[in-house]
Design a protein around this motif. Structure first.
Motif, PDB file in Angstrom:
ATOM      1  N   GLY A  67      36.743  44.348  43.493  1.00 58.49           N
ATOM      2  CA  GLY A  67      37.741  44.240  44.564  1.00 58.49           C
ATOM      3  C   GLY A  67      38.967  43.470  44.105  1.00 58.49           C
ATOM      4  O   GLY A  67      40.104  43.834  44.414  1.00 58.49           O
ATOM      5  N   ALA A  68      38.748  42.396  43.344  1.00 57.09           N
ATOM      6  CA  ALA A  68      39.873  41.597  42.831  1.00 57.09           C
ATOM      7  C   ALA A  68      40.738  42.420  41.885  1.00 57.09           C
ATOM      8  O   ALA A  68      41.975  42.334  41.921  1.00 57.09           O
ATOM      9  N   ALA A  69      40.117  43.236  41.051  1.00 57.82           N
ATOM     10  CA  ALA A  69      40.880  44.083  40.120  1.00 57.82           C
ATOM     11  C   ALA A  69      41.722  45.102  40.881  1.00 57.82           C
ATOM     12  O   ALA A  69      42.863  45.373  40.500  1.00 57.82           O
ATOM     13  N   MET A  70      41.184  45.643  41.957  1.00 60.62           N
ATOM     14  CA  MET A  70      41.932  46.601  42.769  1.00 60.62           C
ATOM     15  C   MET A  70      43.148  45.916  43.398  1.00 60.62           C
ATOM     16  O   MET A  70      44.257  46.448  43.380  1.00 60.62           O
ATOM     17  N   ILE A  71      42.951  44.725  43.920  1.00 63.99           N
ATOM     18  CA  ILE A  71      44.039  43.992  44.566  1.00 63.99           C
ATOM     19  C   ILE A  71      45.094  43.565  43.553  1.00 63.99           C
ATOM     20  O   ILE A  71      46.289  43.621  43.816  1.00 63.99           O
ATOM     21  N   ASP A  72      44.653  43.168  42.365  1.00 66.54           N
ATOM     22  CA  ASP A  72      45.593  42.747  41.317  1.00 66.54           C
ATOM     23  C   ASP A  72      46.362  43.907  40.704  1.00 66.54           C
ATOM     24  O   ASP A  72      47.418  43.706  40.117  1.00 66.54           O
ATOM     25  N   HIS A  73      45.840  45.122  40.826  1.00 70.09           N
ATOM     26  CA  HIS A  73      46.482  46.281  40.213  1.00 70.09           C
ATOM     27  C   HIS A  73      47.852  46.524  40.846  1.00 70.09           C
ATOM     28  O   HIS A  73      48.080  46.214  42.012  1.00 70.09           O
ATOM     29  N   LYS A  74      48.770  47.063  40.091  1.00 70.62           N
ATOM     30  CA  LYS A  74      50.137  47.290  40.565  1.00 70.62           C
ATOM     31  C   LYS A  74      50.250  48.453  41.556  1.00 70.62           C
ATOM     32  O   LYS A  74      51.230  48.540  42.283  1.00 70.62           O
ATOM     33  N   THR A  75      49.273  49.357  41.600  1.00 70.86           N
ATOM     34  CA  THR A  75      49.396  50.557  42.428  1.00 70.86           C
ATOM     35  C   THR A  75      49.408  50.296  43.930  1.00 70.86           C
ATOM     36  O   THR A  75      50.290  50.797  44.618  1.00 70.86           O
ATOM     37  N   PRO A  76      48.453  49.545  44.500  1.00 74.97           N
ATOM     38  CA  PRO A  76      48.496  49.380  45.965  1.00 74.97           C
ATOM     39  C   PRO A  76      49.758  48.635  46.409  1.00 74.97           C
ATOM     40  O   PRO A  76      50.119  47.611  45.837  1.00 74.97           O
ATOM     41  N   GLN A  77      50.414  49.204  47.422  1.00 71.33           N
ATOM     42  CA  GLN A  77      51.562  48.506  48.007  1.00 71.33           C
ATOM     43  C   GLN A  77      51.117  47.615  49.163  1.00 71.33           C
ATOM     44  O   GLN A  77      51.869  46.775  49.628  1.00 71.33           O
ATOM     45  N   MET A  78      49.891  47.837  49.628  1.00 72.17           N
ATOM     46  CA  MET A  78      49.326  47.030  50.713  1.00 72.17           C
ATOM     47  C   MET A  78      47.856  46.801  50.419  1.00 72.17           C
ATOM     48  O   MET A  78      47.188  47.686  49.869  1.00 72.17           O
ATOM     49  N   VAL A  79      47.363  45.625  50.791  1.00 72.68           N
ATOM     50  CA  VAL A  79      45.938  45.329  50.653  1.00 72.68           C
ATOM     51  C   VAL A  79      45.424  44.798  51.978  1.00 72.68           C
ATOM     52  O   VAL A  79      46.138  44.125  52.712  1.00 72.68           O
ATOM     53  N   SER A  80      44.170  45.122  52.261  1.00 77.16           N
ATOM     54  CA  SER A  80      43.544  44.717  53.507  1.00 77.16           C
ATOM     55  C   SER A  80      42.143  44.219  53.190  1.00 77.16           C
ATOM     56  O   SER A  80      41.420  44.853  52.424  1.00 77.16           O
ATOM     57  N   ILE A  81      41.773  43.095  53.791  1.00 77.23           N
ATOM     58  CA  ILE A  81      40.431  42.560  53.577  1.00 77.23           C
ATOM     59  C   ILE A  81      39.882  42.027  54.891  1.00 77.23           C
ATOM     60  O   ILE A  81      40.607  41.446  55.698  1.00 77.23           O
ATOM     61  N   THR A  82      38.619  42.268  55.102  1.00 81.64           N
ATOM     62  CA  THR A  82      37.865  41.612  56.153  1.00 81.64           C
ATOM     63  C   THR A  82      36.835  40.779  55.426  1.00 81.64           C
ATOM     64  O   THR A  82      36.035  41.308  54.651  1.00 81.64           O
ATOM     65  N   GLY A  83      36.881  39.471  55.626  1.00 75.50           N
ATOM     66  CA  GLY A  83      35.969  38.607  54.901  1.00 75.50           C
ATOM     67  C   GLY A  83      36.179  37.134  55.233  1.00 75.50           C
ATOM     68  O   GLY A  83      36.698  36.787  56.294  1.00 75.50           O
ATOM     69  N   SER A  84      35.817  36.308  54.298  1.00 81.21           N
ATOM     70  CA  SER A  84      35.872  34.861  54.502  1.00 81.21           C
ATOM     71  C   SER A  84      37.302  34.329  54.341  1.00 81.21           C
ATOM     72  O   SER A  84      38.172  34.994  53.764  1.00 81.21           O
ATOM     73  N   VAL A  85      37.511  33.131  54.832  1.00 84.96           N
ATOM     74  CA  VAL A  85      38.806  32.470  54.661  1.00 84.96           C
ATOM     75  C   VAL A  85      39.100  32.295  53.181  1.00 84.96           C
ATOM     76  O   VAL A  85      40.224  32.542  52.726  1.00 84.96           O
ATOM     77  N   ARG A  86      38.107  31.903  52.404  1.00 82.26           N
ATOM     78  CA  ARG A  86      38.291  31.725  50.961  1.00 82.26           C
ATOM     79  C   ARG A  86      38.762  33.021  50.311  1.00 82.26           C
ATOM     80  O   ARG A  86      39.721  33.053  49.554  1.00 82.26           O
ATOM     81  N   ALA A  87      38.088  34.134  50.644  1.00 79.67           N
ATOM     82  CA  ALA A  87      38.469  35.427  50.073  1.00 79.67           C
ATOM     83  C   ALA A  87      39.871  35.825  50.517  1.00 79.67           C
ATOM     84  O   ALA A  87      40.657  36.345  49.718  1.00 79.67           O
ATOM     85  N   GLY A  88      40.198  35.577  51.783  1.00 77.79           N
ATOM     86  CA  GLY A  88      41.537  35.887  52.287  1.00 77.79           C
ATOM     87  C   GLY A  88      42.617  35.118  51.565  1.00 77.79           C
ATOM     88  O   GLY A  88      43.689  35.653  51.268  1.00 77.79           O
ATOM     89  N   MET A  89      42.344  33.859  51.264  1.00 76.01           N
ATOM     90  CA  MET A  89      43.322  33.052  50.529  1.00 76.01           C
ATOM     91  C   MET A  89      43.513  33.599  49.113  1.00 76.01           C
ATOM     92  O   MET A  89      44.647  33.663  48.618  1.00 76.01           O
ATOM     93  N   GLU A  90      42.436  34.026  48.481  1.00 76.05           N
ATOM     94  CA  GLU A  90      42.539  34.609  47.141  1.00 76.05           C
ATOM     95  C   GLU A  90      43.335  35.914  47.162  1.00 76.05           C
ATOM     96  O   GLU A  90      44.164  36.158  46.289  1.00 76.05           O
TER      97      GLU A  90
END
Length: 111
Positions: A67-90
């Motif tokens: 999941g982190a690699a997907m978010i770090d990748h340049k392709t997505p222009q938007m990211v969405s997560i449902t999860g913990s506060v820690r994960a949201g901050m990351e």
């Protein structure tokens, strides 16, 4: 493209809630379900493939680093997560490096 990370609880409902709103032909999506509950999202993608154009809905499985690699990748222009506060901050931190739009649905903040 929208990168989406879904949690282990209510995996099918959460996947549908994230996938359905932007499901128009021009919006590609990549969903990364929790590593403990990927089967419902994979089944949903299999069923959706009969109705959506090829490449609109993609699913990648793996652990937190996937999941982190997907978010770090340049392709997505938007990211969405449902999860913990820690994960949201990351996610917010990672998305800020190239100004991705971010949608966060996070658990209660610990006191």
């Amino acid at each position: 493209m929208i990168g989406q990370v879904t949690p282990w609880n209510y995996p099918l409902n959460m996947a549908v809630w994230k996938i359905a709103p932007p499901s128009r032909p021009a919006t590609r999506q990549c969903s990364s379900p929790a590593d403990t509950t990927p089967q419902s999202t994979l089944l949903l993608a299999e069923v959706a493939a009969e109705f959506l154009p090829k490449g609109v809905l993609n699913v990648i499985t793996g652990d937190r680093t996937t999941g982190a690699a997907m978010i770090d990748h340049k392709t997505p222009q938007m990211v969405s997560i449902t999860g913990s506060v820690r994960a949201g901050m990351e996610v917010a931190r990672a998305a800020s490096s190239d100004l991705k739009r971010v949608h966060l649905e996070l658990g209660a903040r610990p006191r």
